[in-house]
Design a protein around this motif. Structure first.
Motif, short mmCIF file in Angstrom:
data_model
loop_
_atom_site.label_atom_id
_atom_site.label_comp_id
_atom_site.label_asym_id
_atom_site.label_seq_id
_atom_site.Cartn_x
_atom_site.Cartn_y
_atom_site.Cartn_z
N LEU A 55 0.64 -1.32 -0.01
CA LEU A 55 -0.11 0.00 -0.15
C LEU A 55 0.76 1.34 -0.01
O LEU A 55 0.45 2.17 -0.29
CB LEU A 55 -0.83 -0.03 1.28
N MET A 56 1.92 1.24 0.58
CA MET A 56 3.03 2.42 0.69
C MET A 56 4.35 1.94 0.24
O MET A 56 5.10 1.98 0.98
CB MET A 56 2.84 2.90 2.12
N PRO A 57 4.35 1.80 -1.05
CA PRO A 57 5.85 1.43 -1.60
C PRO A 57 6.59 2.80 -1.65
O PRO A 57 6.19 3.99 -1.52
CB PRO A 57 5.33 1.04 -3.06
N ALA A 58 7.66 2.65 -1.77
CA ALA A 58 8.83 3.88 -1.81
C ALA A 58 8.58 4.57 -3.16
O ALA A 58 8.92 5.75 -3.20
CB ALA A 58 10.33 3.12 -1.72
N HIS A 59 8.14 4.01 -4.06
CA HIS A 59 7.80 4.73 -5.42
C HIS A 59 6.57 4.19 -6.10
O HIS A 59 6.31 2.83 -5.84
CB HIS A 59 9.08 5.03 -6.16
N PRO A 60 5.83 4.84 -6.90
CA PRO A 60 5.04 3.91 -7.58
C PRO A 60 5.17 2.84 -8.37
O PRO A 60 6.18 2.68 -9.15
CB PRO A 60 4.24 5.11 -8.87
N ARG A 61 4.33 1.86 -8.22
CA ARG A 61 4.56 0.41 -8.87
C ARG A 61 3.22 0.22 -9.79
O ARG A 61 1.99 -0.22 -9.09
CB ARG A 61 4.67 -0.57 -7.97
N SER A 62 3.03 0.66 -10.93
CA SER A 62 2.10 0.68 -11.73
C SER A 62 1.69 -0.65 -11.97
O SER A 62 2.40 -1.74 -12.27
CB SER A 62 2.32 1.42 -13.08
N ARG A 63 0.27 -1.08 -11.99
CA ARG A 63 -0.42 -2.31 -12.40
C ARG A 63 -0.19 -2.31 -13.88
O ARG A 63 -0.41 -3.52 -14.44
CB ARG A 63 -1.95 -2.15 -11.98
N ALA A 64 -0.10 -1.42 -14.55
CA ALA A 64 0.00 -1.42 -16.13
C ALA A 64 1.32 -1.92 -16.59
O ALA A 64 2.50 -1.43 -15.98
CB ALA A 64 -0.50 0.02 -16.91
N ALA A 65 1.43 -2.25 -17.81
CA ALA A 65 2.75 -2.55 -18.61
C ALA A 65 2.98 -1.77 -19.67
O ALA A 65 2.10 -1.31 -20.21
CB ALA A 65 2.85 -4.20 -18.78
N ALA A 99 -6.24 -3.02 -24.86
CA ALA A 99 -6.36 -3.51 -23.57
C ALA A 99 -4.86 -4.03 -23.15
O ALA A 99 -4.15 -4.70 -23.66
CB ALA A 99 -7.06 -4.93 -23.61
N ASN A 100 -4.34 -3.19 -22.10
CA ASN A 100 -2.97 -3.39 -21.44
C ASN A 100 -2.88 -4.87 -20.90
O ASN A 100 -3.66 -5.35 -20.30
CB ASN A 100 -3.08 -2.41 -20.32
N PRO A 101 -1.86 -5.45 -21.17
CA PRO A 101 -1.74 -7.01 -20.97
C PRO A 101 -1.74 -7.25 -19.38
O PRO A 101 -1.86 -8.25 -18.88
CB PRO A 101 -0.27 -7.33 -21.49
N SER A 102 -1.38 -6.19 -18.56
CA SER A 102 -1.36 -6.48 -17.13
C SER A 102 -2.55 -5.86 -16.40
O SER A 102 -2.67 -5.82 -15.18
CB SER A 102 -0.20 -5.50 -16.75
N LEU A 103 -3.81 -5.54 -17.04
CA LEU A 103 -4.78 -5.22 -16.39
C LEU A 103 -5.90 -6.05 -16.64
O LEU A 103 -7.28 -5.66 -16.68
CB LEU A 103 -5.25 -3.61 -17.06
N GLY A 104 -5.79 -7.33 -16.48
CA GLY A 104 -6.75 -8.36 -16.63
C GLY A 104 -7.66 -8.48 -17.70
O GLY A 104 -8.90 -8.80 -17.56
N GLY A 105 -7.24 -8.03 -18.96
CA GLY A 105 -8.09 -8.06 -20.03
C GLY A 105 -9.39 -7.09 -20.18
O GLY A 105 -10.19 -7.16 -20.93
N ARG A 106 -9.31 -6.14 -19.11
CA ARG A 106 -10.12 -4.97 -19.30
C ARG A 106 -9.99 -4.10 -20.51
O ARG A 106 -8.63 -4.12 -20.97
CB ARG A 106 -10.22 -3.96 -17.95
N PRO A 107 -10.81 -3.31 -21.16
CA PRO A 107 -10.41 -2.46 -22.21
C PRO A 107 -9.82 -1.27 -21.72
O PRO A 107 -10.31 -0.07 -22.26
CB PRO A 107 -11.83 -2.34 -22.90
N PHE A 108 -8.71 -1.17 -21.05
CA PHE A 108 -8.03 0.03 -20.46
C PHE A 108 -6.70 -0.10 -20.85
O PHE A 108 -5.83 -0.84 -20.53
CB PHE A 108 -8.27 0.13 -18.87
N ALA A 109 -6.20 0.95 -21.46
CA ALA A 109 -4.66 1.20 -21.74
C ALA A 109 -3.81 1.52 -20.71
O ALA A 109 -2.86 0.96 -20.74
CB ALA A 109 -4.51 2.53 -22.71
N THR A 110 -4.50 2.22 -19.66
CA THR A 110 -3.82 2.42 -18.32
C THR A 110 -4.89 2.20 -17.25
O THR A 110 -6.06 2.43 -17.64
CB THR A 110 -2.78 3.62 -18.46
N PRO A 111 -4.63 2.52 -15.93
CA PRO A 111 -5.61 2.54 -15.15
C PRO A 111 -6.39 3.70 -14.92
O PRO A 111 -7.43 3.51 -14.49
CB PRO A 111 -4.83 2.31 -13.84
N THR A 112 -6.10 4.70 -15.70
CA THR A 112 -7.11 5.89 -15.81
C THR A 112 -7.28 6.46 -17.30
O THR A 112 -8.27 6.94 -17.54
CB THR A 112 -6.28 7.17 -15.30
N LEU A 113 -6.66 5.75 -18.51
CA LEU A 113 -6.98 6.27 -19.72
C LEU A 113 -7.23 5.26 -20.67
O LEU A 113 -7.01 3.96 -20.54
CB LEU A 113 -5.69 6.69 -20.23
#
Length: 390
Positions: A55-65, A99-113
């Motif tokens: 929850l509180m990493p030292a820096h962002p670790r994106s779920r997207a690839a 569909a970003n390959p790391s976002l579970g098949g959702r039609p999302f390029a990134t977690p916000t876009l």
């Protein structure tokens, strides 16, 4: 302690699973600790000491690839869809999302876009609707489609950027004998995750007066004069730019002038051989959309940009030219139309290998859109360039 029926049901199928581990900074593993953790699970509680690293990493670790999509393949598949998939009520649009390959098949390029290729066949109409999601269209090739926003027909041509703020009624019509493709960008994932979205159908057909094909829209005639603000218009009540089309000829000239000034020994470029412009709202000077920033970058042949990390994510499309793109540990050679994703806090660098044979400008031109306005509004924006954080 007597458990209620609801608590008993939750305990039997609780989604919370806790494991006591022997590690520095963790409590000693004992039967009492195990009993405590089972109690947490029953009551749907999660202690911070077991989750802080995630929850509180030292820096962002994106779920997207970091990932690249090839325009040649996207366009071919969109053309196939044009022959098989109708446009109309129900599906509404012939839009095919990345569909970003790391976002579970959702039609999302990134977690916000959201990014998609949209395809309209000759003579077709995409019916009117509106939604709270902020959107834009960017044209990498072709012409012949008019998007009709609030009854105002707006021409779409190669290099044009067409923003459309949320809750504006809009439709599209292809007035030519050729199909046309372009990319759509929206903040669908952001609004979806935050449960803020609304959608409403409009008319099934636009009127004959909206089916005209003017060279300039009413919005351009009112707002499309550099440095000049219409006094009578005031400040638009709705968020987002009132200018519905930013034409390529103006963008191209601005980028050319920056590189020319650099050669003359003056400032104006982001870095050596790297010109960039940001599309802005002529009524406020802010970003064109409340949740999306849009820019065009021109990297002269042989120039290479310094690695840059930013909080928030971006999607890029190659408008012209060719080059090598490095995102984190991945590198690709890209050409006209290719799209790629830069996740949060992953370094991006670009080397231009463009020339007269693959680029009208002789440079690598990149269209970029990002979620930067969200991060800036929340004071979560951070940029790291060659050892400097700001």
């Amino acid at each position: 302690m007597t458990q209620s029926p609801l608590t008993q049901d939750i305990a039997m199928g609780s989604p919370v699973r806790l494991q006591a581990v022997s590690a520095v900074g963790q409590p000693e593993v004992t039967p009492a600790l195990e009993e405590l953790y089972r109690g947490f699970e029953q009551e749907l509680l999660v202690p911070l000491w077991t989750e802080i690293g995630d929850l509180m990493p030292a820096h962002p670790r994106s779920r997207a690839a970091a990932h690249v999509w090839r325009w040649e393949r996207l366009r071919a598949l969109a053309a196939q869809a044009g022959e098989l998939v109708p446009v109309g009520r129900g599906g509404e649009r012939r839009a095919i999302a990345l569909a970003n390959p790391s976002l579970g098949g959702r039609p999302f390029a990134t977690p916000t876009l959201w990014a998609a290729i949209q395809y309209l066949m000759p003579g077709e109409d995409a019916p009117e609707h509106r939604h709270t999601q902020h959107a834009f269209r960017f044209v990498v090739e072709g012409e012949g489609v008019w998007t009709v926003v609030g009854g105002d027909p707006v021409a779409m041509r190669r290099g044009d950027f067409l923003p459309q703020a949320g809750w504006n009624k809009h439709a599209h019509h292809n007035a030519t004998a050729e199909p046309m493709a372009w990319i759509d960008g929206l903040d669908i994932p952001f609004q979806y995750t935050n449960e803020a979205q609304f959608f409403e159908f409009g008319r099934d057909e636009i009127s004959d007066t909206e089916r005209i094909t003017p060279d300039r829209s009413r919005a351009e005639r009112l707002w499309g004069h550099p440095g000049l603000r219409p006094v009578a218009a005031g400040v638009p009540a709705a968020p987002g730019s009132p200018l519905l089309a930013y034409r390529w000829e103006h963008t191209d000239r601005a980028l050319d002038d920056q590189l020319a000034l650099e050669k003359e020994g003056f400032g104006g470029t982001v870095g050596p051989g790297h010109a960039a412009v940001r599309f802005s709202d002529p009524s406020t000077g802010a970003d064109v959309l409340p949740t999306i920033r849009a820019e065009i970058h021109r990297v002269a042949r042989g120039a290479e940009t310094a690695p840059v990390r930013e909080t928030g994510s971006s999607v890029y499309q190659v408008f012209d030219g060719s080059g090598t793109v490095t995102v984190g540990e991945k590198s690709w050679t890209v050409t006209r139309g290719d799209l790629f994703v830069v996740p949060s806090w992953q370094p991006l660098s670009v080397r231009s290998e463009a020339g007269a044979t693959d680029s009208d400008s002789g440079a690598l031109d990149l269209f970029r859109f990002s979620d930067s306005p969200i991060f800036e509004a929340l004071r979560l924006d951070r940029i790291h360039v060659e050892g400097t954080i700001r």
